[in-house]
Design an enzyme around this catalytic site. Structure first.
Site, PDB file in Angstrom:
ATOM      1  N   SER A 319       0.853  -1.398  -0.167  1.00 28.27           N
ATOM      2  CA  SER A 319       0.206   0.010   0.123  1.00 28.27           C
ATOM      3  C   SER A 319       0.916   1.363   0.130  1.00 28.27           C
ATOM      4  O   SER A 319       1.867   1.099   0.126  1.00 28.27           O
ATOM      5  CB  SER A 319      -0.846  -0.037   1.208  1.00 28.27           C
ATOM      6  OG  SER A 319      -0.077  -0.165   2.425  1.00 28.27           O
ATOM      7  N   TYR A 320       0.219   2.364  -0.059  1.00 31.80           N
ATOM      8  CA  TYR A 320       0.826   3.642  -0.027  1.00 31.80           C
ATOM      9  C   TYR A 320       2.184   3.813   0.807  1.00 31.80           C
ATOM     10  O   TYR A 320       1.829   3.449   2.134  1.00 31.80           O
ATOM     11  CB  TYR A 320      -0.048   4.673   0.379  1.00 31.80           C
ATOM     12  CG  TYR A 320       0.650   6.357   0.132  1.00 31.80           C
ATOM     13  CD1 TYR A 320       0.788   6.794  -1.161  1.00 31.80           C
ATOM     14  CD2 TYR A 320       0.696   6.936   1.280  1.00 31.80           C
ATOM     15  CE1 TYR A 320       1.321   8.239  -1.120  1.00 31.80           C
ATOM     16  CE2 TYR A 320       1.071   8.203   1.054  1.00 31.80           C
ATOM     17  CZ  TYR A 320       1.430   8.794  -0.208  1.00 31.80           C
ATOM     18  OH  TYR A 320       2.180  10.067  -0.408  1.00 31.80           O
ATOM     19  N   PRO A 321       3.399   4.225   0.472  1.00 30.35           N
ATOM     20  CA  PRO A 321       4.716   3.949   1.267  1.00 30.35           C
ATOM     21  C   PRO A 321       4.817   5.138   2.211  1.00 30.35           C
ATOM     22  O   PRO A 321       5.180   4.931   3.072  1.00 30.35           O
ATOM     23  CB  PRO A 321       5.729   3.841   0.288  1.00 30.35           C
ATOM     24  CG  PRO A 321       5.160   4.494  -1.157  1.00 30.35           C
ATOM     25  CD  PRO A 321       3.751   4.594  -0.788  1.00 30.35           C
TER      26      PRO A 321
END
Length: 726
Positions: A319-321
């Site tokens: 997912s979004y880092p």
């Protein structure tokens, strides 16, 4: 037709992947489908396509670094297109201005910077069309489709654009003015180097320099401990002397006396305390926690971890880092059973799955809507990776994230701790401590070395003994030690220190603010800040340890202990107001007015501070000698021979050869270093000076023609001419 503007090319490719499309130069042309009935254009930025203008682009008098021009405060901040990215900007500009484009979808990373990047491009393009916002936390096909089905109103994210814009402009004001200010003032005081100052980088540097001073000023003190081995009917117990909760003595003779007193004496077990402790599985990762773990496990720098994580995100595997949250929403928690089922198909996770707990939906340690900000915790997606196609580094980071998710579904780890108090000859007190693993729990999933862990646990186990049991002292030895200075920060530890910088404040209210705003910097910027400190030669990394350089230490000394620029307090107040702007509760204009006033104050403070500067001259000379800017521009001038016209020396000035007496004797000798596209070497100039003629030089160009010739010195005209071969 709609146009989607992504932040990067690979991100745009992922947004286009679920649909039928044709790739064009600089964009994808998506065919009509249920999500885009009239088709769509998906194009991309290349990170920050536009940047704030430099001072001299507002006013030419601001080009030179002078105290008289400070403070530099533009009437209105303006952006320009980065030279290296003009081609892609032009493509975007032409696309968004097409008459058939009726709506623009902001498709940058779902965060403040993504918002700033895309809206700035549109601002510079001068386009004002209806807009929507794509807000997703992963780039899997399902997530992309779901995002396009639930686009946000652009008004919903406009405030975070104002927050990011305010931060960018305010950082420019403080950075431009204070960097010039201290560079010029320090140069006046003999320090010849360029000093960069920033709202986040400088207090971070101050933390590192403070630790450097703690280590340098630390005075190691020797101490001695008495260790003993007791025998109880064939069972052996190791113990350490202690008194009043202290096990160290400051004099060796005292330790020897205790050891000699105890040897071969009787010993009695006076008390046995047993305590059981449960350890919950670790929280899910946010970026800082993952960077700290990767640094500890693999010595990866924070920037390297972020870069690897970004690659995995683009591949749709995580997912979004750049998330700052360690929690999930209930919607994301619903996907975990599928994710775990897919992980069970990978060999290295088969023996860990299915986990003891099928769902963590009702576990507030992991699922808490109120603690999810822009994005939820970093987790793996439901896309099954082909590990063979991942690099070794990508596989390591993916493994850390995957195991953290699996561990959340495991039971607590349980340990039994035992403390045995014993008394030698009814006078000397000893203590023994040990632990035993009762239940492995989540430690089955996360470990550094299972073999080492089991060996350590075996060493720490204590024999089965009872209170009032009697034995004898078989050994009593003295062990010498010394107090140790605090450890230097590792890069991973530094990320954690930046995140928890609020703990260093005396003001409880400011501490609360910094705690809320996650300390110094953001998840997205901390790795870059550390990189900037390296690039500016303020810090060095040796064997994963952070050292402050002479340059870094001198800058913090120049700023002083009470400077706003070195204290997290300014960042605390700043971040509080920016957060309020992002929530729509504060005015960006009012914030910028406060920053302008602060700029004036910082200039006044610097002039007052200069009056008490007293630097170590050796350190000043060292910094000036190592100045890369000095080395870059100050080239050694080579003497190539005696002047034909006077007694002066002919010097290589870089672009021409000229006489050293051109000022004192008005000597006119001069030969250009490049004639008709051909560089004239020092060897040929030496021959020209000695014999009046060079060797044959091949490759002179005039128009479309190329020719070869000698250069000769014309004594009448005092200039060179060509001499052509017969």
């Amino acid at each position: 037709m709609k146009i989607v503007i992504a932040e990067k090319p690979d991100q745009a490719a992922k947004l286009a992947a679920p649909f039928s499309f044709t790739k064009r130069t600089g964009y994808f042309e998506v065919k009509a489908n249920s999500y885009f009935p009239n088709g769509a254009i998906i194009t991309w930025a290349i990170g920050h396509l536009c940047e704030l203008k430099t001072p001299e682009e507002y006013d030419p008098t601001w080009k030179k670094w002078k105290l008289e021009t400070l403070p530099i405060i533009p009437d209105r901040f303006e952006y320009k297109v980065s030279k290296s990215k003009y081609k892609q900007f032009t493509i975007i500009k032409n696309l968004v201005k097409r008459t058939d484009i009726q709506e623009i979808i902001i498709g940058g990373d779902a965060g403040r910077e993504g918002e700033l990047i895309i809206r700035t491009i549109l601002r510079v393009c001068g386009v004002n069309k209806p807009m929507k916002r794509l807000w997703i936390s992963s780039l899997t096909e399902n997530s992309v489709k779901n995002g396009f089905s639930n686009l946000l109103s652009e008004a919903k994210t406009k405030d975070i654009y104002y927050e990011a814009l305010s931060r960018s402009c305010a950082d420019w004001l403080i950075g431009m003015n204070t960097s010039r200010l201290y560079t010029v003032l320090l140069k006046k005081n003999g320090v010849k180097d360029v000093f960069s100052i920033g709202r986040v980088q400088t207090p971070t540097l101050a933390l590192i320099v403070h630790r450097e001073h703690e280590i340098a000023n630390f005075k190691s003190e020797p101490f001695w401990e008495v260790e003993a081995v007791f025998h109880f009917a064939g069972r052996m117990l190791k113990a350490k002397w202690h008194k009043n909760n202290m096990s160290r003595v400051s004099e060796e003779k005292q330790a020897i006396a205790i050891a000699n007193f105890c040897l071969h004496k009787n010993v009695e077990i006076t008390k046995i305390n047993k305590e059981t402790k449960e350890y919950a599985p670790p929280l899910l990762f946010n970026l800082s926690a993952l960077q700290a773990t990767a640094n500890k496990s693999y010595k990866f720098s924070p920037q390297k971890t972020l870069d690897i994580l970004q690659k995995l995100y683009v591949k749709g595997l995580v997912s979004y880092p750049r998330s700052d949250s360690q929690f999930l929403t209930s919607e994301e928690a619903k996907t975990l059973p599928t994710i775990l089922n897919n992980l069970s198909k990978i060999d290295k996770y088969k023996n860990l799955l299915p986990p003891p707990t099928n769902s963590i939906m009702n576990n507030k340690r992991y699922v808490n809507e109120k603690k999810v900000t822009d994005h939820h915790a970093i987790i793996v997606t439901d896309q099954i990776p082909n590990l063979a196609k991942l690099s070794m580094e990508e596989e390591k980071i993916y493994d850390l994230v995957a195991r953290q998710v699996i561990a959340a579904h495991y039971n607590h780890a349980i340990f039994a701790y035992t403390t045995i108090h014993s008394l030698v000859d009814k006078r000397a007190e000893f203590i023994s401590k040990g632990k035993e693993q009762i239940e492995e729990g989540w430690r089955k999933v996360i470990y550094l070395s299972k073999e080492n862990a089991s060996q350590e646990e075996e060493k720490e186990m204590l024999p089965l003994l009872h209170e009032n049991e009697l034995g004898t002292v078989a050994q009593a030895t003295v062990k010498k030690g010394a107090t140790q200075p605090p450890n230097r920060y590792t890069e991973g530890h530094l990320i954690t220190v930046m995140k928890t910088a609020g703990k260093h404040l005396d003001d409880a209210e400011l501490e609360k603010v910094l705690s809320k705003t996650e300390g110094l910097g953001t998840e997205a910027t901390r790795a870059g800040i550390i990189g900037t400190l390296k690039d500016r030669n303020y810090i060095e990394i040796k064997k994963n340890q952070v050292f402050a350089t002479s340059k870094g230490m001198l800058l913090i000394e120049a700023l002083g202990e009470n400077s706003l620029l070195t204290s997290p307090s300014m960042t605390a107040k700043w971040e509080q107001r920016l957060s309020e702007i992002g929530e729509g509760h504060a005015s960006p204009q009012a914030f910028m007015e406060q920053v302008k006033k602060l700029t004036y104050k910082l200039i006044t403070d610097a002039h007052e501070r200069e009056k008490v500067w007293a630097f170590d001259q050796k350190e000043v000379d060292k910094i000036s000698a190592n100045n890369p800017y000095q080395k870059k521009y100050k080239k050694e001038k080579t003497v190539v021979g005696k002047c034909i016209l006077c007694d002066g020396s002919i010097i290589d000035h870089g672009t021409f050869y000229g006489c050293s007496n051109y000022k004192t004797a008005n000597c006119k000798f001069s030969v250009s270093k490049k004639i008709l596209s051909k560089t004239i070497s020092q060897t040929n100039v030496r021959k020209l000076l000695a014999a009046g003629e060079t060797d044959m030089i091949k490759g002179f160009k005039k128009g479309q023609k190329t020719f070869n010739a000698h250069l000769i010195w014309d004594e009448k005209e005092h200039k060179v001419h060509f001499k052509f071969p017969q």
